[in-house]
Design a protein around this motif. Sequence first.
Motif: not given
Length: 186
Positions: A52, A101, A103, A124-125, A127, A148, A151, A169, A171, A176
């Motif tokens: 990330i 994020i 994760c 935003r992310v 994972s 999304y 990425t 993942q 984004e 991205c």
Amino acid sequence: DNFYPKKKKSKIVKIKTKRTICDIGRDIQNREIPNDVFITPLPLAKIQIDLIKSRPLDIWMDPFKNDGSYYNQYPKTIIKHVWTEILYGRDFFTYKGHIDIICSNPPFSILNKCLRKFIELSPRVISILVGCMNITPARLERMEKAGYVITQYKILSWSPIFGMGVIIQWEKKGECEDIGTFIGRW
């Protein structure tokens, strides 16, 4: 000619069943007591975290903290980390705050519910570590419709996962480089 030993003939055993892999997946998803709490090994969680591209003011979230395999390894340079864990009375599905994020290794039996909540929180992310067979066309479409794109996509072998595992993942589009667009069902 006789350099290679003669091979024994393999015996093929045919199993008669009308059940498909989809039937088995639904059984797993609908069982009363899911057996899908797997503690991610620390080195594997660290690999996922390191994929990330974080920003200094990002707020990281581990929605299924358990023993902290992820949470305890989030970057020390990040100002804020957030966690939830139903075992400790913090239910991810009632969380309302802002995050940048996510994760984690979510429970496979509630993956659809998790993805809906991830989208609702709008980080935003996103994972996650899941089994390859958990990345279905419907789930890919859901993520793409929510804005999304993929990425990162890393395939792995980890014994608790049926088949191969994947760190995937997503984004938000426009923030991205898109490496994996779902092109539809054929």
